[in-house]
Design a protein around this motif. Structure first.
Motif, PDB file in Angstrom:
ATOM      1  N   GLU A 186      47.256  90.457 -83.183  1.00  0.00           N
ATOM      2  CA  GLU A 186      47.822  89.679 -84.291  1.00  0.00           C
ATOM      3  C   GLU A 186      49.026  88.862 -83.852  1.00  0.00           C
ATOM      4  OE1 GLU A 186      49.682  90.393 -88.775  1.00  0.00           O
ATOM      5  OE2 GLU A 186      48.674  92.030 -87.728  1.00  0.00           O
ATOM      6  N   LYS A 187      49.883  89.465 -83.020  1.00  0.00           N
ATOM      7  CA  LYS A 187      51.045  88.756 -82.514  1.00  0.00           C
ATOM      8  C   LYS A 187      50.814  88.353 -81.060  1.00  0.00           C
ATOM      9  CE  LYS A 187      56.067  89.025 -81.990  1.00  0.00           C
ATOM     10  NZ  LYS A 187      57.278  89.863 -82.140  1.00  0.00           N
ATOM     11  N   PRO A 188      50.749  87.048 -80.771  1.00  0.00           N
ATOM     12  CA  PRO A 188      50.516  86.608 -79.389  1.00  0.00           C
ATOM     13  C   PRO A 188      51.674  87.009 -78.475  1.00  0.00           C
ATOM     14  CG  PRO A 188      50.146  84.813 -80.951  1.00  0.00           C
ATOM     15  CD  PRO A 188      50.816  85.916 -81.705  1.00  0.00           C
ATOM     16  N   THR A 189      51.372  87.198 -77.200  1.00  0.00           N
ATOM     17  CA  THR A 189      52.396  87.517 -76.217  1.00  0.00           C
ATOM     18  C   THR A 189      52.484  86.415 -75.174  1.00  0.00           C
ATOM     19  OG1 THR A 189      50.826  88.772 -74.855  1.00  0.00           O
ATOM     20  CG2 THR A 189      52.091  90.003 -76.501  1.00  0.00           C
ATOM     21  N   PHE A 190      53.679  86.239 -74.625  1.00  0.00           N
ATOM     22  CA  PHE A 190      53.947  85.210 -73.620  1.00  0.00           C
ATOM     23  C   PHE A 190      54.509  85.913 -72.391  1.00  0.00           C
ATOM     24  CE2 PHE A 190      56.253  81.996 -71.370  1.00  0.00           C
ATOM     25  CZ  PHE A 190      55.622  80.790 -71.654  1.00  0.00           C
ATOM     26  N   THR A 191      53.887  85.708 -71.239  1.00  0.00           N
ATOM     27  CA  THR A 191      54.273  86.411 -70.028  1.00  0.00           C
ATOM     28  C   THR A 191      54.387  85.453 -68.851  1.00  0.00           C
ATOM     29  OG1 THR A 191      52.949  88.300 -70.795  1.00  0.00           O
ATOM     30  CG2 THR A 191      53.696  88.356 -68.511  1.00  0.00           C
ATOM     31  N   ILE A 192      55.413  85.665 -68.016  1.00  0.00           N
ATOM     32  CA  ILE A 192      55.483  84.981 -66.721  1.00  0.00           C
ATOM     33  C   ILE A 192      54.851  85.916 -65.710  1.00  0.00           C
ATOM     34  CG2 ILE A 192      56.960  83.974 -64.954  1.00  0.00           C
ATOM     35  CD1 ILE A 192      59.065  83.487 -67.072  1.00  0.00           C
ATOM     36  N   THR A 193      53.745  85.517 -65.133  1.00  0.00           N
ATOM     37  CA  THR A 193      53.035  86.403 -64.200  1.00  0.00           C
ATOM     38  C   THR A 193      53.542  86.257 -62.769  1.00  0.00           C
ATOM     39  OG1 THR A 193      51.272  84.767 -63.884  1.00  0.00           O
ATOM     40  CG2 THR A 193      50.964  86.410 -65.632  1.00  0.00           C
ATOM     41  N   ALA A 194      54.162  85.112 -62.448  1.00  0.00           N
ATOM     42  CA  ALA A 194      54.700  84.918 -61.095  1.00  0.00           C
ATOM     43  C   ALA A 194      55.684  83.753 -61.087  1.00  0.00           C
ATOM     44  CB  ALA A 194      53.578  84.658 -60.092  1.00  0.00           C
ATOM     45  N   ILE A 195      56.691  83.851 -60.221  1.00  0.00           N
ATOM     46  CA  ILE A 195      57.628  82.754 -59.977  1.00  0.00           C
ATOM     47  C   ILE A 195      57.735  82.574 -58.472  1.00  0.00           C
ATOM     48  CG2 ILE A 195      60.025  81.953 -60.139  1.00  0.00           C
ATOM     49  CD1 ILE A 195      60.292  83.543 -62.731  1.00  0.00           C
ATOM     50  N   THR A 196      57.494  81.351 -57.983  1.00  0.00           N
ATOM     51  CA  THR A 196      57.581  81.075 -56.548  1.00  0.00           C
ATOM     52  C   THR A 196      58.552  79.915 -56.315  1.00  0.00           C
ATOM     53  OG1 THR A 196      55.625  79.646 -56.739  1.00  0.00           O
ATOM     54  CG2 THR A 196      55.260  81.902 -56.020  1.00  0.00           C
ATOM     55  N   PRO A 197      59.287  79.920 -55.185  1.00  0.00           N
ATOM     56  CA  PRO A 197      60.317  78.901 -54.934  1.00  0.00           C
ATOM     57  C   PRO A 197      59.795  77.613 -54.316  1.00  0.00           C
ATOM     58  CG  PRO A 197      60.376  80.553 -53.213  1.00  0.00           C
ATOM     59  CD  PRO A 197      59.299  80.982 -54.172  1.00  0.00           C
ATOM     60  N   THR A 198      58.556  77.271 -54.613  1.00  0.00           N
ATOM     61  CA  THR A 198      57.956  76.027 -54.111  1.00  0.00           C
ATOM     62  C   THR A 198      57.156  75.371 -55.229  1.00  0.00           C
ATOM     63  OG1 THR A 198      56.010  77.245 -53.338  1.00  0.00           O
ATOM     64  CG2 THR A 198      57.763  76.850 -51.722  1.00  0.00           C
ATOM     65  N   VAL A 199      56.891  74.065 -55.055  1.00  0.00           N
ATOM     66  CA  VAL A 199      56.061  73.317 -56.002  1.00  0.00           C
ATOM     67  C   VAL A 199      55.048  72.491 -55.214  1.00  0.00           C
ATOM     68  CG1 VAL A 199      55.995  71.555 -57.809  1.00  0.00           C
ATOM     69  CG2 VAL A 199      57.897  73.168 -57.735  1.00  0.00           C
ATOM     70  N   ASP A 200      53.797  72.572 -55.604  1.00  0.00           N
ATOM     71  CA  ASP A 200      52.752  71.723 -55.020  1.00  0.00           C
ATOM     72  C   ASP A 200      53.073  70.272 -55.397  1.00  0.00           C
ATOM     73  OD1 ASP A 200      50.488  70.279 -54.372  1.00  0.00           O
ATOM     74  OD2 ASP A 200      49.083  71.768 -55.140  1.00  0.00           O
ATOM     75  N   SER A 201      53.311  69.444 -54.392  1.00  0.00           N
ATOM     76  CA  SER A 201      53.749  68.053 -54.656  1.00  0.00           C
ATOM     77  C   SER A 201      52.748  67.272 -55.497  1.00  0.00           C
ATOM     78  CB  SER A 201      54.005  67.305 -53.330  1.00  0.00           C
ATOM     79  OG  SER A 201      52.815  67.280 -52.543  1.00  0.00           O
ATOM     80  N   GLU A 202      51.460  67.618 -55.415  1.00  0.00           N
ATOM     81  CA  GLU A 202      50.445  66.907 -56.197  1.00  0.00           C
ATOM     82  C   GLU A 202      50.625  67.133 -57.702  1.00  0.00           C
ATOM     83  OE1 GLU A 202      46.518  67.797 -54.927  1.00  0.00           O
ATOM     84  OE2 GLU A 202      46.782  66.944 -52.910  1.00  0.00           O
ATOM     85  N   LEU A 203      51.230  68.266 -58.053  1.00  0.00           N
ATOM     86  CA  LEU A 203      51.413  68.554 -59.486  1.00  0.00           C
ATOM     87  C   LEU A 203      52.411  67.600 -60.138  1.00  0.00           C
ATOM     88  CD1 LEU A 203      51.453  72.474 -59.507  1.00  0.00           C
ATOM     89  CD2 LEU A 203      49.586  70.936 -60.152  1.00  0.00           C
ATOM     90  N   TRP A 204      53.350  67.080 -59.366  1.00  0.00           N
ATOM     91  CA  TRP A 204      54.325  66.129 -59.934  1.00  0.00           C
ATOM     92  C   TRP A 204      53.674  64.816 -60.336  1.00  0.00           C
ATOM     93  CZ3 TRP A 204      58.346  68.022 -61.944  1.00  0.00           C
ATOM     94  CH2 TRP A 204      59.074  69.073 -61.350  1.00  0.00           C
ATOM     95  N   GLU A 205      52.478  64.556 -59.807  1.00  0.00           N
ATOM     96  CA  GLU A 205      51.775  63.309 -60.152  1.00  0.00           C
ATOM     97  C   GLU A 205      51.070  63.413 -61.494  1.00  0.00           C
ATOM     98  OE1 GLU A 205      49.197  62.448 -56.891  1.00  0.00           O
ATOM     99  OE2 GLU A 205      50.818  62.541 -55.404  1.00  0.00           O
ATOM    100  N   GLN A 206      51.063  64.627 -62.088  1.00  0.00           N
ATOM    101  CA  GLN A 206      50.395  64.832 -63.384  1.00  0.00           C
ATOM    102  C   GLN A 206      51.425  64.970 -64.501  1.00  0.00           C
ATOM    103  OE1 GLN A 206      47.679  68.158 -63.364  1.00  0.00           O
ATOM    104  NE2 GLN A 206      47.282  67.954 -61.192  1.00  0.00           N
ATOM    105  N   ASN A 207      51.034  64.556 -65.700  1.00  0.00           N
ATOM    106  CA  ASN A 207      51.859  64.823 -66.884  1.00  0.00           C
ATOM    107  C   ASN A 207      51.376  66.112 -67.534  1.00  0.00           C
ATOM    108  OD1 ASN A 207      53.900  62.932 -67.021  1.00  0.00           O
ATOM    109  ND2 ASN A 207      52.534  61.384 -67.883  1.00  0.00           N
TER     110      ASN A 207
END
Length: 207
Positions: A186-207
């Protein structure tokens, strides 16, 4: 004279109500996304007005002519744009509200002709934990903060889950957060499953 004054006051009152109701402004963007089952439509509208510092954004979900959900993000919230996604089942939809450095998300669930919604505050749920976890990098401390979920990373999973990838860069930090919204109960949950100190550069090309 009395009638003229009353009419003027009524006109001023109507004008105030008209503007206060959010009807003022120029429509600059409209998105319409139909559900996979073809029965519902999710519409977003972006309005601007010379006195506003940011746009006002309206979100409306309809089934036929019936409005099941409606919300508005006022200019003072300083939202930049919204993105929407339907679950393959057509029983849920996700709306992302982007504020340049962070995003909030609205989960809309549908059942028996009714809608319920849950608002997830990205600043509290994601950014606080990412800034606590990620290492500080002096070379990007002067970079303006930018954060978003590249929309192609949205993955709807059965039963009733949605995975997102949030990327962030600026003010000395850079990283990727893997997010999960679970709405089996009934009540949705929000979870962070992982945090990494890098970003795939291709993702910045997307909105």
């Amino acid at each position: 004279m009395h009638h003229h004054r009353s009419a003027t006051l009524l006109s001023l009152l109507f004008l105030t109500l008209w503007r206060g109701a959010g009807w003022a402004g120029e429509l600059v963007e409209r998105q319409l996304l139909g559900s996979p089952d073809g029965r519902k439509q999710l519409e977003t509208k972006m309005w601007i007005e010379p006195t506003w510092g940011s746009p006002r954004i309206d979100v409306v979900l309809k089934e036929g002519k019936k409005t099941l959900f409606r919300t508005s993000i006022p200019p003072e919230k300083e939202a930049r744009y919204v993105k929407v996604s339907w679950a393959p089942s057509s029983e849920a939809a996700l709306v992302a509200v982007n504020f340049k450095s962070v995003e909030d998300w609205i989960l809309i669930r549908l059942a028996k002709g009714h809608a319920s919604s849950t608002y997830f505050d990205g600043d509290k749920l994601v950014m606080e934990k990412m800034l606590e976890t990620l290492p500080f990098r002096d070379e990007i401390k002067s970079s303006a903060p930018v954060g978003r979920v590249p929309w192609k990373t949205v993955r709807w999973l059965e039963p009733k889950q949605c995975n997102l990838t949030f990327i962030f860069h600026g003010i000395g930090y850079e990283g990727t957060g893997r997010l999960r919204i679970d709405f089996q109960r009934e009540k949705p949950t929000f979870t962070i499953t992982a945090i990494t100190p890098t970003v795939d550069s291709e993702l910045w090309e997307q909105n």
